[in-house]
Design a protein around this motif. Structure first.
Motif, PDB file in Angstrom:
ATOM      1  N   THR A  35       0.852  -1.195   0.000  1.00 46.88           N
ATOM      2  CA  THR A  35       0.000   0.000   0.000  1.00 46.88           C
ATOM      3  C   THR A  35       0.883   1.239   0.000  1.00 46.88           C
ATOM      4  OG1 THR A  35      -0.135  -0.124   2.426  1.00 46.88           O
ATOM      5  CG2 THR A  35      -1.960  -1.075   1.164  1.00 46.88           C
ATOM      6  N   TRP A  36       0.315   2.366  -0.414  1.00 47.34           N
ATOM      7  CA  TRP A  36       1.054   3.636  -0.499  1.00 47.34           C
ATOM      8  C   TRP A  36       0.972   4.367   0.845  1.00 47.34           C
ATOM      9  CZ3 TRP A  36       3.770   4.043  -4.915  1.00 47.34           C
ATOM     10  CH2 TRP A  36       3.358   3.279  -5.992  1.00 47.34           C
ATOM     11  N   THR A  37       1.595   3.792   1.842  1.00 46.96           N
ATOM     12  CA  THR A  37       1.454   4.279   3.215  1.00 46.96           C
ATOM     13  C   THR A  37       2.779   4.588   3.899  1.00 46.96           C
ATOM     14  OG1 THR A  37       1.256   1.942   3.868  1.00 46.96           O
ATOM     15  CG2 THR A  37      -0.783   3.195   3.640  1.00 46.96           C
ATOM     16  N   ASP A  38       3.848   4.668   3.131  1.00 48.39           N
ATOM     17  CA  ASP A  38       5.169   4.955   3.698  1.00 48.39           C
ATOM     18  C   ASP A  38       5.464   6.437   3.493  1.00 48.39           C
ATOM     19  OD1 ASP A  38       7.709   4.845   4.710  1.00 48.39           O
ATOM     20  OD2 ASP A  38       8.608   3.949   2.920  1.00 48.39           O
ATOM     21  N   PHE A  39       5.264   7.218   4.557  1.00 47.06           N
ATOM     22  CA  PHE A  39       5.429   8.674   4.473  1.00 47.06           C
ATOM     23  C   PHE A  39       6.706   9.097   5.191  1.00 47.06           C
ATOM     24  CE2 PHE A  39       1.061   8.116   3.435  1.00 47.06           C
ATOM     25  CZ  PHE A  39       0.676   9.216   2.681  1.00 47.06           C
ATOM     26  N   ASN A  40       7.628   9.698   4.434  1.00 47.34           N
ATOM     27  CA  ASN A  40       8.901  10.163   4.977  1.00 47.34           C
ATOM     28  C   ASN A  40       9.089  11.640   4.617  1.00 47.34           C
ATOM     29  OD1 ASN A  40      10.498   7.635   6.018  1.00 47.34           O
ATOM     30  ND2 ASN A  40       9.491   7.005   4.113  1.00 47.34           N
ATOM     31  N   PRO A  41       8.408  12.538   5.287  1.00 40.91           N
ATOM     32  CA  PRO A  41       8.462  13.959   4.949  1.00 40.91           C
ATOM     33  C   PRO A  41       9.816  14.578   5.250  1.00 40.91           C
ATOM     34  CG  PRO A  41       7.227  13.632   6.964  1.00 40.91           C
ATOM     35  CD  PRO A  41       7.501  12.271   6.420  1.00 40.91           C
ATOM     36  N   MET A  42      10.227  15.526   4.414  1.00 47.52           N
ATOM     37  CA  MET A  42      11.519  16.180   4.592  1.00 47.52           C
ATOM     38  C   MET A  42      11.582  17.038   5.845  1.00 47.52           C
ATOM     39  SD  MET A  42      12.810  17.241   0.771  1.00 47.52           S
ATOM     40  CE  MET A  42      14.376  17.818   1.430  1.00 47.52           C
ATOM     41  N   SER A  43      10.446  17.450   6.376  1.00 46.63           N
ATOM     42  CA  SER A  43      10.460  18.224   7.611  1.00 46.63           C
ATOM     43  C   SER A  43      10.971  17.390   8.781  1.00 46.63           C
ATOM     44  CB  SER A  43       9.044  18.725   7.942  1.00 46.63           C
ATOM     45  OG  SER A  43       8.192  17.634   8.262  1.00 46.63           O
ATOM     46  N   GLY A  44      10.928  16.055   8.629  1.00 49.78           N
ATOM     47  CA  GLY A  44      11.360  15.165   9.698  1.00 49.78           C
ATOM     48  C   GLY A  44      10.325  14.958  10.781  1.00 49.78           C
ATOM     49  N   PHE A  60       6.367  13.637  11.898  1.00 52.45           N
ATOM     50  CA  PHE A  60       5.198  12.809  11.626  1.00 52.45           C
ATOM     51  C   PHE A  60       5.443  11.823  10.473  1.00 52.45           C
ATOM     52  CE2 PHE A  60       0.246  12.916  11.157  1.00 52.45           C
ATOM     53  CZ  PHE A  60       0.179  11.655  11.724  1.00 52.45           C
ATOM     54  N   TYR A  61       6.457  10.970  10.671  1.00 48.01           N
ATOM     55  CA  TYR A  61       6.608   9.830   9.774  1.00 48.01           C
ATOM     56  C   TYR A  61       5.393   8.931   9.949  1.00 48.01           C
ATOM     57  CZ  TYR A  61      11.511  11.167   9.237  1.00 48.01           C
ATOM     58  OH  TYR A  61      12.670  11.840   8.961  1.00 48.01           O
ATOM     59  N   ARG A  62       4.932   8.324   8.858  1.00 49.25           N
ATOM     60  CA  ARG A  62       3.776   7.443   8.928  1.00 49.25           C
ATOM     61  C   ARG A  62       4.042   6.152   8.169  1.00 49.25           C
ATOM     62  NH1 ARG A  62       1.126  12.259   6.404  1.00 49.25           N
ATOM     63  NH2 ARG A  62       3.234  12.983   6.847  1.00 49.25           N
ATOM     64  N   SER A  63       3.414   5.083   8.662  1.00 46.96           N
ATOM     65  CA  SER A  63       3.525   3.776   8.016  1.00 46.96           C
ATOM     66  C   SER A  63       2.156   3.111   8.024  1.00 46.96           C
ATOM     67  CB  SER A  63       4.541   2.899   8.759  1.00 46.96           C
ATOM     68  OG  SER A  63       4.041   2.556  10.050  1.00 46.96           O
ATOM     69  N   TYR A  68      -0.090   7.117  18.505  1.00 51.06           N
ATOM     70  CA  TYR A  68       0.966   7.817  17.756  1.00 51.06           C
ATOM     71  C   TYR A  68       0.368   8.904  16.871  1.00 51.06           C
ATOM     72  CZ  TYR A  68       4.772   8.442  14.353  1.00 51.06           C
ATOM     73  OH  TYR A  68       5.745   8.963  13.528  1.00 51.06           O
ATOM     74  N   VAL A  69      -0.744   8.599  16.204  1.00 49.41           N
ATOM     75  CA  VAL A  69      -1.403   9.581  15.338  1.00 49.41           C
ATOM     76  C   VAL A  69      -1.972  10.724  16.171  1.00 49.41           C
ATOM     77  CG1 VAL A  69      -3.312   9.930  13.719  1.00 49.41           C
ATOM     78  CG2 VAL A  69      -1.889   7.871  13.549  1.00 49.41           C
ATOM     79  N   GLN A  70      -2.612  10.406  17.282  1.00 48.19           N
ATOM     80  CA  GLN A  70      -3.140  11.444  18.164  1.00 48.19           C
ATOM     81  C   GLN A  70      -2.032  12.364  18.671  1.00 48.19           C
ATOM     82  OE1 GLN A  70      -5.371   9.662  21.370  1.00 48.19           O
ATOM     83  NE2 GLN A  70      -6.566   8.345  19.990  1.00 48.19           N
ATOM     84  N   ASP A  71      -0.920  11.765  19.052  1.00 47.41           N
ATOM     85  CA  ASP A  71       0.187  12.573  19.575  1.00 47.41           C
ATOM     86  C   ASP A  71       0.697  13.554  18.527  1.00 47.41           C
ATOM     87  OD1 ASP A  71       0.024  11.349  22.029  1.00 47.41           O
ATOM     88  OD2 ASP A  71       1.689   9.953  21.673  1.00 47.41           O
ATOM     89  N   TRP A  72       0.841  13.098  17.294  1.00 47.46           N
ATOM     90  CA  TRP A  72       1.380  13.963  16.257  1.00 47.46           C
ATOM     91  C   TRP A  72       0.355  14.984  15.763  1.00 47.46           C
ATOM     92  CZ3 TRP A  72       5.832  15.700  15.042  1.00 47.46           C
ATOM     93  CH2 TRP A  72       6.974  14.937  15.259  1.00 47.46           C
ATOM     94  N   LEU A  73      -0.911  14.621  15.768  1.00 50.59           N
ATOM     95  CA  LEU A  73      -1.913  15.560  15.269  1.00 50.59           C
ATOM     96  C   LEU A  73      -2.263  16.636  16.287  1.00 50.59           C
ATOM     97  CD1 LEU A  73      -4.429  13.388  13.217  1.00 50.59           C
ATOM     98  CD2 LEU A  73      -2.703  14.976  12.366  1.00 50.59           C
ATOM     99  N   TRP A  74      -2.400  16.261  17.577  1.00 55.73           N
ATOM    100  CA  TRP A  74      -2.818  17.310  18.524  1.00 55.73           C
ATOM    101  C   TRP A  74      -2.198  17.230  19.920  1.00 55.73           C
ATOM    102  CZ3 TRP A  74      -6.608  13.742  16.701  1.00 55.73           C
ATOM    103  CH2 TRP A  74      -7.070  12.813  17.632  1.00 55.73           C
TER     104      TRP A  74
END
Length: 459
Positions: free
Chosen positions: A169-178, A180-183, A212-218
């Protein structure tokens, strides 16, 4: 003896001051029973959100090329002078479609136009510096800034093996900001459950039940919510596609980060909208009102304005609108729809294209002034038929008003009951030159021009 007199006099003054403050507090509490409750912005010097009118400061496919933040920046002073109290910006962070994206396919929540990824450094709207300059300019002009938040789905992840999907699946997120990586664990399906309220467009669907998602979002001190608020300078939130996740998500976000919040719950059912606003403890766009106005002004039948809408059910949670970046179906006599929302309860929103390009700005500015200065208190519908609609706002800290909307091809006149006895009134739109005096029993004859409106109040 003189000292005792001075002390006694000081005590008396303090007592009277406290009594006065108590009376003011009681008056303010009673205001909340008849008037829309405004949410005061956190930053000093800003107008209370809900005290004026919100501007949707974009439309679909605004010009690409990184100029939009500067365009909006050039207009905030005039909008503030007109009576706007907040501006709603499009999703501001880097999305999959890079320089061409309207932001609704989010990739890196912490890239506001500073990292070379997804095909560009800047977003479609401009650079991070231009965005923060715009927000600073808005704040200097007393305007709050509302962020469009897209947290149902993400886009732009790389392919990875997904044990929950039995394939890649297309779920490997590696943003350059460093940040909220997501898998695959952070999306549906995962080890918690297979889905939530709804996926969108085939994009990976974020799972808000993951800590993990809750922590990064809010939750975290460097979460998306707190970064938007504390670093970039946003004052509130417009949550996109809230049908895609449970209302507790919006409540949790707001409990942690504060600020004004409104959800896009696209549904015309008033009970459903009222349920969502109560559970999320946030406002919602009044789609029930929108569709009734469409029936009224496109279907040429103003009697449907008698029907229920969110603003009638709970005005403190209703965001009224005539058009937005997704909907622009009220084309005939659109100014009549604006006359409706800008004289009635709820928190009205003006669409950028309507204000800056399509409609008469002078007439809209007049209606904004009427909303901010005359449209107070509860509402009584005095008359509604196929062509005519008359309603009275009963006033709170102002005289109130009577609005007369005429969708016929001829001038119309009607006797109506006001709240004013033996009082000269006038039409604050300037469409009628009449200045009648109300009778002892508060009745008066008013008029409205064809395919137009008039708004009457104490002279």
């Amino acid at each position: 003896m003189n000292n005792l007199k001075i002390i006694g006099l000081a005590c008396l003054i303090l007592f009277l001051f406290n009594c006065s403050q108590d009376e003011i507090f009681v008056e303010e509490q009673s205001a909340q029973t008849t008037e829309t409750i405004v949410e005061y912005a956190k930053r000093d010097g800003l107008k209370p959100i809900g005290s004026g009118v919100m501007m949707q400061a974009f439309y679909w496919d605004v010009p690409a090329g990184g100029t939009w933040w500067n365009t909006v920046n050039s207009k905030v002073a005039d909008w503030s002078n007109a009576g706007i109290d907040a501006i709603w910006l499009p999703p501001a962070s880097k999305a999959q479609n890079g320089p061409f994206s309207m932001g609704y396919d989010p990739f890196d929540y912490f890239d506001f136009g500073e990292y070379n990824q997804m095909g560009s450094v800047e977003t479609r709207f401009g650079s991070r510096t231009e965005l923060t300059k715009l927000i600073d300019a808005a704040h200097q002009n007393g305007l709050s800034v509302i962020a469009d938040i897209v947290i149902n789905h993400n886009s732009g992840g790389a392919s990875e093996a997904n044990p929950y999907a039995g394939g890649n699946t297309w779920t490997d997120f590696n943003p350059m900001s460093g940040n909220f990586y997501r898998s695959a664990n952070d999306f549906h399906a995962n080890n918690i459950h297979s889905n939530d309220s709804g996926a969108f467009g085939g994009y990976p669907d974020l799972c808000h039940n993951q800590t993990y998602v809750q922590d990064w979002l809010w939750n975290n001190s460097n979460s998306v919510a707190k970064y938007y608020r504390d670093v970039i300078g946003f004052d509130g939130w417009r949550f996109d596609y809230v049908k895609g996740f449970e209302p507790w998500v919006v409540k949790a976000w707001k409990d942690e980060a504060g600020g004004f919040a409104v959800g896009e719950y696209w549904d015309s059912n008033v009970s459903t909208l009222d349920w969502w606003t109560s559970t999320a403890e946030a406002s919602a766009f009044d789609f029930a009102c929108y569709y009734k106005m469409k029936d009224a002004f496109m279907g040429n039948n103003l009697t449907v304005l008698n029907d229920n809408m969110l603003w009638k059910q709970n005005a403190t949670r209703a965001m009224t609108f005539v058009a937005n970046h997704d909907t622009d179906e009220i084309i005939n006599n659109k100014i009549l729809a604006y006359a409706y929302i800008l004289t009635h309860e709820g928190y009205p929103t003006i669409f950028y294209k309507d204000y800056e390009e399509w409609l008469n700005k002078e007439r809209l500015n007049n209606l904004i002034w009427i909303h901010n200065n005359l449209a107070g208190g509860t509402t009584n519908i005095l008359h509604a038929d196929t062509d005519e609609y008359i309603a009275r706002r009963n006033g709170y800290n102002n005289a109130g008003l009577v609005v007369y909307i005429n969708n016929s091809d001829l001038w119309q006149e009607r006797w109506i009951e006001t709240n004013w006895s033996n009082t000269i009134i006038k039409d604050y739109t300037g469409h009628s030159a009449w200045e009648p005096t109300t009778q002892y029993g508060k009745w008066v004859k008013i008029q409205a021009p064809p395919k137009s409106y008039s708004v009457w109040s104490v002279k």
